[in-house]
Motif scaffolding. Structure first.
Motif, PDB file in Angstrom:
ATOM      1  N   LEU A   1      32.837  47.992  69.635  1.00  0.00           N
ATOM      2  CA  LEU A   1      32.954  49.247  68.893  1.00  0.00           C
ATOM      3  C   LEU A   1      34.293  49.320  68.158  1.00  0.00           C
ATOM      4  CD1 LEU A   1      31.443  51.760  71.485  1.00  0.00           C
ATOM      5  CD2 LEU A   1      30.435  51.096  69.292  1.00  0.00           C
ATOM      6  N   CYS A   2      35.362  48.869  68.804  1.00  0.00           N
ATOM      7  CA  CYS A   2      36.678  48.876  68.162  1.00  0.00           C
ATOM      8  C   CYS A   2      36.706  47.943  66.953  1.00  0.00           C
ATOM      9  CB  CYS A   2      37.763  48.476  69.158  1.00  0.00           C
ATOM     10  SG  CYS A   2      38.200  49.782  70.330  1.00  0.00           S
TER      11      CYS A   2
ATOM     12  N   LYS B   1      43.804  55.908  68.985  1.00  0.00           N
ATOM     13  CA  LYS B   1      42.776  56.853  68.550  1.00  0.00           C
ATOM     14  C   LYS B   1      41.406  56.175  68.515  1.00  0.00           C
ATOM     15  CE  LYS B   1      46.096  59.318  65.601  1.00  0.00           C
ATOM     16  NZ  LYS B   1      46.414  59.732  64.208  1.00  0.00           N
ATOM     17  N   VAL B   2      41.399  54.938  68.017  1.00  0.00           N
ATOM     18  CA  VAL B   2      40.146  54.180  67.961  1.00  0.00           C
ATOM     19  C   VAL B   2      39.644  53.882  69.374  1.00  0.00           C
ATOM     20  CG1 VAL B   2      39.088  51.993  67.258  1.00  0.00           C
ATOM     21  CG2 VAL B   2      40.677  53.162  65.715  1.00  0.00           C
ATOM     22  N   LEU B   3      40.540  53.442  70.246  1.00  0.00           N
ATOM     23  CA  LEU B   3      40.158  53.108  71.618  1.00  0.00           C
ATOM     24  C   LEU B   3      39.628  54.348  72.351  1.00  0.00           C
ATOM     25  CD1 LEU B   3      39.947  51.117  73.948  1.00  0.00           C
ATOM     26  CD2 LEU B   3      42.381  51.499  74.437  1.00  0.00           C
ATOM     27  N   SER B   4      40.224  55.500  72.112  1.00  0.00           N
ATOM     28  CA  SER B   4      39.774  56.738  72.759  1.00  0.00           C
ATOM     29  C   SER B   4      38.325  57.050  72.400  1.00  0.00           C
ATOM     30  CB  SER B   4      40.670  57.914  72.349  1.00  0.00           C
ATOM     31  OG  SER B   4      41.978  57.764  72.834  1.00  0.00           O
ATOM     32  N   VAL B   5      37.992  56.919  71.127  1.00  0.00           N
ATOM     33  CA  VAL B   5      36.624  57.198  70.668  1.00  0.00           C
ATOM     34  C   VAL B   5      35.655  56.160  71.209  1.00  0.00           C
ATOM     35  CG1 VAL B   5      35.121  57.241  68.626  1.00  0.00           C
ATOM     36  CG2 VAL B   5      37.316  58.450  68.592  1.00  0.00           C
TER      37      VAL B   5
ATOM     38  N   ASP C   1      45.188  43.846  67.640  1.00  0.00           N
ATOM     39  CA  ASP C   1      45.785  44.565  68.763  1.00  0.00           C
ATOM     40  C   ASP C   1      44.788  45.545  69.398  1.00  0.00           C
ATOM     41  OD1 ASP C   1      48.159  43.255  68.495  1.00  0.00           O
ATOM     42  OD2 ASP C   1      49.233  44.895  67.520  1.00  0.00           O
ATOM     43  N   THR C   2      44.011  46.232  68.560  1.00  0.00           N
ATOM     44  CA  THR C   2      43.069  47.229  69.076  1.00  0.00           C
ATOM     45  C   THR C   2      41.941  46.577  69.861  1.00  0.00           C
ATOM     46  OG1 THR C   2      43.546  48.647  67.161  1.00  0.00           O
ATOM     47  CG2 THR C   2      41.594  49.184  68.463  1.00  0.00           C
ATOM     48  N   VAL C   3      41.394  45.491  69.342  1.00  0.00           N
ATOM     49  CA  VAL C   3      40.298  44.802  70.036  1.00  0.00           C
ATOM     50  C   VAL C   3      40.809  44.175  71.330  1.00  0.00           C
ATOM     51  CG1 VAL C   3      38.625  42.914  69.896  1.00  0.00           C
ATOM     52  CG2 VAL C   3      38.969  44.415  67.931  1.00  0.00           C
ATOM     53  N   THR C   4      41.979  43.578  71.300  1.00  0.00           N
ATOM     54  CA  THR C   4      42.558  43.020  72.523  1.00  0.00           C
ATOM     55  C   THR C   4      42.790  44.113  73.556  1.00  0.00           C
ATOM     56  OG1 THR C   4      43.676  41.278  71.254  1.00  0.00           O
ATOM     57  CG2 THR C   4      44.473  41.684  73.483  1.00  0.00           C
ATOM     58  N   SER C   5      43.317  45.249  73.108  1.00  0.00           N
ATOM     59  CA  SER C   5      43.541  46.371  74.016  1.00  0.00           C
ATOM     60  C   SER C   5      42.238  46.829  74.654  1.00  0.00           C
ATOM     61  CB  SER C   5      44.176  47.544  73.250  1.00  0.00           C
ATOM     62  OG  SER C   5      45.414  47.178  72.698  1.00  0.00           O
ATOM     63  N   ALA C   6      41.166  46.834  73.877  1.00  0.00           N
ATOM     64  CA  ALA C   6      39.860  47.247  74.404  1.00  0.00           C
ATOM     65  C   ALA C   6      39.400  46.313  75.518  1.00  0.00           C
ATOM     66  CB  ALA C   6      38.836  47.271  73.272  1.00  0.00           C
TER      67      ALA C   6
END
Length: 385
Positions: free
Chosen positions: A137-138, A238-242, A154-159
């Motif tokens: 989703l990210c 914000k993306v990870l929260s959603v 960074d966002t996908v790795t964080s997910a």
């Protein structure tokens, strides 16, 4: 079609969905009859069970995207399990770059929406499957929002790693249905320790820990009803929260309460703008199929209807045709029929949308039809019987 737990499988049952190994190789295609060997294989793979067909039930069609999505999920869940367990054991990453790159390669460059199919989870594999789906989703959202390559990575790795701390909590606690306050504190302590581990392992990319922590704090504020300031959060958080909230709400778990539908989850996101950035929620709507032409739905007055035209402004308010009296209703007219709205989408037992393309055609609506996978030899043999 019914779901059968692994210990209840019997020889002669026919598979409703294909089974792949961790390398994505097809082991058992749809309509395969289970044997003693295949049942043992299912148990050894760690599967909690499979969907099987009723004795005279034909094999339901699956699109190529459905099959590819299922194959990709199977491959990546194995890889994520190995990688997260390796990080916990050795405090270093072995193939995180490959994992992140694969998710982005498949789902971070698409020019179309996908149908986001939830995989069935148990308490034992929940974190691994959750991490995978949140990362998908990210990847979709960051691409739709045209974030930079660095932000997307960074966002996908964080997910993928955001829940790693929970894996160090006592397993007997994680497998429980209800937690005491003391047990919640132990899980919270494990999560905090997990953020420290993330900081150590990804020292060269400090934004990864920042994204995980900010998203976690945001969702805790939501749970406790505290004030929140989205402007202080980095976009990845914000993306990870959603993504995390959408997946958590719609996740299908064995022996658990029925999951929320995509409609319910999306409505929840829209109704809480203090915690979920409206642009991110909009990007989610532009990334996955939710209420598109051909989908069967239930309205809040109990009527069943067919979505004729998707609403690009508000996805929850499409043009629909009721099955009972063939009424055309534009749900974007909020005063219409006493605030009529969609209550839920109609789905099959294995969590796929109930589609009615023939009725859509009879209404003169032209849409791009899904490309279905070619019929297998086993399916042809069943149809000929």
């Amino acid at each position: 079609m019914i779901f059968v737990k692994k210990d209840d499988l019997k020889t002669g049952m026919r598979l409703a969905r294909p089974i792949y190994n961790k390398n994505g190789v097809l082991l058992y295609e749809r309509n395969s009859k289970l044997t003693t060997q295949s049942i043992n294989s299912i148990k050894n793979f760690g599967l909690i069970g499979v969907f099987v067909l009723e004795p005279a039930e034909p094999v339901p069609p699956m699109t190529r995207d459905d099959i590819e999505f299922e194959r990709f999920q199977t491959m990546c869940v194995f890889s994520i399990r190995e990688e997260l367990d390796n990080i916990l054991l050795k405090s270093k990453t072995a193939k995180m770059q490959v994992l992140t790159s694969n998710v982005i390669r498949y789902y971070g460059h698409l020019d179309r929406k996908i149908t986001f199919m939830q995989n069935l989870r148990s308490k034992d594999d929940y974190i691994y499957k959750h991490s995978l789906n949140v990362s998908i989703l990210c990847a979709l959202i960051t691409h739709t929002m045209k974030l930079t390559v660095s932000e997307q990575l960074d966002t996908v790795t964080s997910a993928i790693v955001h829940d790693i701390g929970k894996l160090s909590a006592p397993k007997e606690i994680l497998l429980q249905d209800v937690w005491t306050d003391a047990e919640k504190e132990r899980i919270k302590a494990a999560e905090v320790a997990g953020f420290g581990l993330i900081e150590h392992v990804f020292a060269a990319s400090p934004n990864i820990k920042r994204i995980c922590v900010q998203a976690q704090n945001n969702l805790e504020n939501l749970e406790k009803g505290k004030d929140n300031d989205l402007s202080k959060m980095v976009m990845g958080a914000k993306v990870l929260s959603v993504a995390e909230t959408f997946d958590t709400m719609t996740a299908v778990q064995i022996d658990a309460e029925e999951a929320a539908s995509e409609v319910e989850a999306l409505r929840f996101l829209q109704e809480n703008p203090k915690y979920f950035d409206e642009k991110v929620v909009s990007a989610l709507c532009k990334s996955i199929n939710i209420l598109f032409a051909g989908v069967s739905v239930e309205l809040n007055n109990g009527d069943k209807a067919l979505v004729l035209v998707e609403n690009p402004v508000n996805i929850l308010q499409p043009l629909v045709l009721t099955f009972g009296d063939n009424r055309l209703i534009d749900l974007s007219h909020r005063a219409y029929d006493g605030h009529l709205e969609i209550k839920d989408v109609m789905k099959t037992m294995d969590n796929r949308y109930v589609m009615n393309m023939d009725l859509l055609k009879r209404q003169g609506i032209k849409v791009e039809e899904p490309v279905y996978a070619q019929e297998t030899q086993l399916e042809k043999e069943f149809s000929a019987e």
